[in-house]
Design a protein around this motif. Structure first.
Motif, PDB file in Angstrom:
ATOM      1  N   UNK A  44       0.840  -1.209   0.000  1.00  0.00           N
ATOM      2  CA  UNK A  44       0.000   0.000   0.000  1.00  0.00           C
ATOM      3  C   UNK A  44       0.875   1.260   0.000  1.00  0.00           C
ATOM      4  N   UNK A  45       1.617   1.499  -1.098  1.00  0.00           N
ATOM      5  CA  UNK A  45       2.526   2.661  -1.104  1.00  0.00           C
ATOM      6  C   UNK A  45       1.805   4.006  -1.003  1.00  0.00           C
ATOM      7  N   UNK A  46       0.518   4.044  -1.362  1.00  0.00           N
ATOM      8  CA  UNK A  46      -0.227   5.307  -1.311  1.00  0.00           C
ATOM      9  C   UNK A  46      -0.921   5.560   0.018  1.00  0.00           C
ATOM     10  N   UNK A  47      -0.785   4.633   0.961  1.00  0.00           N
ATOM     11  CA  UNK A  47      -1.462   4.782   2.260  1.00  0.00           C
ATOM     12  C   UNK A  47      -0.798   5.870   3.091  1.00  0.00           C
ATOM     13  N   UNK A  48      -1.614   6.585   3.873  1.00  0.00           N
ATOM     14  CA  UNK A  48      -1.090   7.642   4.744  1.00  0.00           C
ATOM     15  C   UNK A  48      -0.446   7.046   5.993  1.00  0.00           C
ATOM     16  N   UNK A  49      -1.036   5.970   6.515  1.00  0.00           N
ATOM     17  CA  UNK A  49      -0.546   5.365   7.761  1.00  0.00           C
ATOM     18  C   UNK A  49      -0.731   3.848   7.724  1.00  0.00           C
ATOM     19  N   UNK A  50       0.216   3.137   8.339  1.00  0.00           N
ATOM     20  CA  UNK A  50       0.060   1.700   8.587  1.00  0.00           C
ATOM     21  C   UNK A  50       0.287   1.520  10.092  1.00  0.00           C
ATOM     22  N   UNK A  51      -0.817   1.530  10.848  1.00  0.00           N
ATOM     23  CA  UNK A  51      -0.739   1.434  12.303  1.00  0.00           C
ATOM     24  C   UNK A  51      -0.895  -0.026  12.714  1.00  0.00           C
ATOM     25  N   UNK A  52      -0.304  -0.370  13.852  1.00  0.00           N
ATOM     26  CA  UNK A  52      -0.368  -1.777  14.262  1.00  0.00           C
ATOM     27  C   UNK A  52      -0.284  -1.931  15.768  1.00  0.00           C
ATOM     28  N   UNK A  53      -0.758  -3.098  16.214  1.00  0.00           N
ATOM     29  CA  UNK A  53      -0.690  -3.468  17.633  1.00  0.00           C
ATOM     30  C   UNK A  53      -0.436  -4.962  17.708  1.00  0.00           C
ATOM     31  N   UNK A  61       3.351  -4.606  21.634  1.00  0.00           N
ATOM     32  CA  UNK A  61       3.737  -3.263  21.198  1.00  0.00           C
ATOM     33  C   UNK A  61       2.564  -2.610  20.481  1.00  0.00           C
ATOM     34  N   UNK A  62       2.624  -1.273  20.369  1.00  0.00           N
ATOM     35  CA  UNK A  62       1.617  -0.518  19.627  1.00  0.00           C
ATOM     36  C   UNK A  62       2.320   0.616  18.900  1.00  0.00           C
ATOM     37  N   UNK A  63       1.891   0.908  17.662  1.00  0.00           N
ATOM     38  CA  UNK A  63       2.545   1.932  16.862  1.00  0.00           C
ATOM     39  C   UNK A  63       1.494   2.769  16.140  1.00  0.00           C
ATOM     40  N   UNK A  64       1.572   4.105  16.332  1.00  0.00           N
ATOM     41  CA  UNK A  64       0.607   5.037  15.724  1.00  0.00           C
ATOM     42  C   UNK A  64       1.001   5.458  14.307  1.00  0.00           C
ATOM     43  N   UNK A  65       2.229   5.176  13.894  1.00  0.00           N
ATOM     44  CA  UNK A  65       2.727   5.500  12.548  1.00  0.00           C
ATOM     45  C   UNK A  65       2.335   6.900  12.080  1.00  0.00           C
ATOM     46  N   UNK A  66       2.599   7.892  12.905  1.00  0.00           N
ATOM     47  CA  UNK A  66       2.378   9.285  12.479  1.00  0.00           C
ATOM     48  C   UNK A  66       1.012   9.854  12.824  1.00  0.00           C
ATOM     49  N   UNK A  67       0.073   9.028  13.239  1.00  0.00           N
ATOM     50  CA  UNK A  67      -1.207   9.557  13.720  1.00  0.00           C
ATOM     51  C   UNK A  67      -0.932  10.209  15.084  1.00  0.00           C
ATOM     52  N   UNK A  68      -1.799  11.124  15.537  1.00  0.00           N
ATOM     53  CA  UNK A  68      -1.577  11.728  16.858  1.00  0.00           C
ATOM     54  C   UNK A  68      -1.411  10.655  17.938  1.00  0.00           C
ATOM     55  N   UNK A  69      -0.453  10.868  18.852  1.00  0.00           N
ATOM     56  CA  UNK A  69      -0.111   9.881  19.877  1.00  0.00           C
ATOM     57  C   UNK A  69      -1.322   9.318  20.619  1.00  0.00           C
ATOM     58  N   UNK A  70      -1.393   7.990  20.693  1.00  0.00           N
ATOM     59  CA  UNK A  70      -2.444   7.326  21.450  1.00  0.00           C
ATOM     60  C   UNK A  70      -3.776   7.196  20.740  1.00  0.00           C
ATOM     61  N   UNK A  84      -9.086 -11.182  25.288  1.00  0.00           N
ATOM     62  CA  UNK A  84      -8.231 -12.218  25.890  1.00  0.00           C
ATOM     63  C   UNK A  84      -7.426 -12.965  24.817  1.00  0.00           C
ATOM     64  N   UNK A  85      -6.855 -12.187  23.895  1.00  0.00           N
ATOM     65  CA  UNK A  85      -6.066 -12.772  22.802  1.00  0.00           C
ATOM     66  C   UNK A  85      -4.587 -12.751  23.133  1.00  0.00           C
ATOM     67  N   UNK A  86      -3.864 -13.651  22.516  1.00  0.00           N
ATOM     68  CA  UNK A  86      -2.411 -13.754  22.707  1.00  0.00           C
ATOM     69  C   UNK A  86      -1.815 -14.244  21.387  1.00  0.00           C
ATOM     70  N   UNK A  87      -0.653 -13.693  21.017  1.00  0.00           N
ATOM     71  CA  UNK A  87      -0.031 -14.102  19.759  1.00  0.00           C
ATOM     72  C   UNK A  87      -0.818 -13.607  18.562  1.00  0.00           C
ATOM     73  N   UNK A  88      -1.290 -12.346  18.646  1.00  0.00           N
ATOM     74  CA  UNK A  88      -2.124 -11.777  17.581  1.00  0.00           C
ATOM     75  C   UNK A  88      -1.598 -10.394  17.190  1.00  0.00           C
ATOM     76  N   UNK A  89      -1.563 -10.153  15.880  1.00  0.00           N
ATOM     77  CA  UNK A  89      -1.181  -8.850  15.324  1.00  0.00           C
ATOM     78  C   UNK A  89      -2.414  -8.209  14.702  1.00  0.00           C
ATOM     79  N   UNK A  90      -2.671  -6.946  15.048  1.00  0.00           N
ATOM     80  CA  UNK A  90      -3.735  -6.164  14.400  1.00  0.00           C
ATOM     81  C   UNK A  90      -3.064  -5.056  13.604  1.00  0.00           C
ATOM     82  N   UNK A  91      -3.468  -4.896  12.356  1.00  0.00           N
ATOM     83  CA  UNK A  91      -2.932  -3.822  11.522  1.00  0.00           C
ATOM     84  C   UNK A  91      -4.096  -3.061  10.904  1.00  0.00           C
ATOM     85  N   UNK A  92      -3.902  -1.752  10.721  1.00  0.00           N
ATOM     86  CA  UNK A  92      -4.887  -0.947   9.999  1.00  0.00           C
ATOM     87  C   UNK A  92      -4.127  -0.030   9.037  1.00  0.00           C
TER      88      UNK A  92
END
Length: 201
Positions: A44-53, A61-70, A84-92
């Motif tokens: 997704x080279x045209x995406x503004x942000x790739x945030x993940x947790x 870990x959690x990363x805002x990738x340039x969105x306002x902190x938090x 109650x998840x473990x060993x899971x990655x969420x990306x947006x």
């Protein structure tokens, strides 16, 4: 008991002209998560942000990738925690549509993208694996392989030297019983290594 996911699941939300592509998937740890995020950036080279947790024990870990902190990574992480998840990655992946959403709007958008994906996710019990190593006479190799199969253990490596040396992985809660059963069947002729003896055979 913590749960993981059987397979990746996606969501696609359009909020005030911004597109939010959510995904939840099983992920072993931080290294795998960073590889996945890098792959998403390339896709997704045209995406503004790739945030993940990432929720994976001590590697969470959690990363805002340039969105306002938090406003992105942390809310996404909270959604995973509440389930109650473990060993899971969420990306947006966010494609900016030109309309600012404000801090509250961003938190809702990123939370909803992950929650929507989780609605379609199949949750499975997280099975912790342990690795065992043993040596045994050639005459007991067939017996050991049958016991491995019965226990649902995975044979990782076998070496044939003066004796047979095996390295295997199985569910942590089944390890002690398996080891005792194999030791009894081998009548004291099976030697076990401690984990400190090192990973290599």
């Amino acid at each position: 008991m913590p749960l993981s996911l059987a397979r990746p699941v996606d969501s696609d939300l359009l909020i005030k002209k911004s597109r939010f592509l959510g995904r939840v998937e099983p992920c072993a740890g931080r290294e795998a998560a960073l590889e996945r995020v890098a792959a998403l950036r390339a896709e997704h080279p045209g995406a503004a942000h790739v945030c993940w947790a990432l929720l994976a024990g001590g590697q969470s870990a959690a990363n805002d990738d340039g969105e306002p902190g938090g406003t992105a990574g942390r809310p996404m992480l909270e959604v995973l925690r509440h389930q109650d998840l473990e060993g899971v990655l969420a990306t947006v992946v966010r494609y900016f549509g030109g309309v600012k959403l404000g801090a509250g709007g961003l938190v809702r958008a990123y939370t909803d993208a992950v929650a929507q994906a989780l609605l379609g996710a199949e949750k499975v019990p997280l099975v912790r694996l342990v690795t065992l190593r043993c040596t045994l006479p050639y005459a007991l190799e067939g017996l050991a392989r049958r016991e491995l199969e019965l226990a649902g253990a995975q044979l990782l490596e076998v070496r044939h030297g003066a004796q047979v040396e095996m390295r295997l992985a199985l569910a942590e809660d089944a390890a002690a019983a398996f080891r005792a059963r194999l030791s009894d069947a081998g009548q004291g002729r099976i030697g076990w290594f401690s984990p400190e003896d090192g990973p290599a055979l």
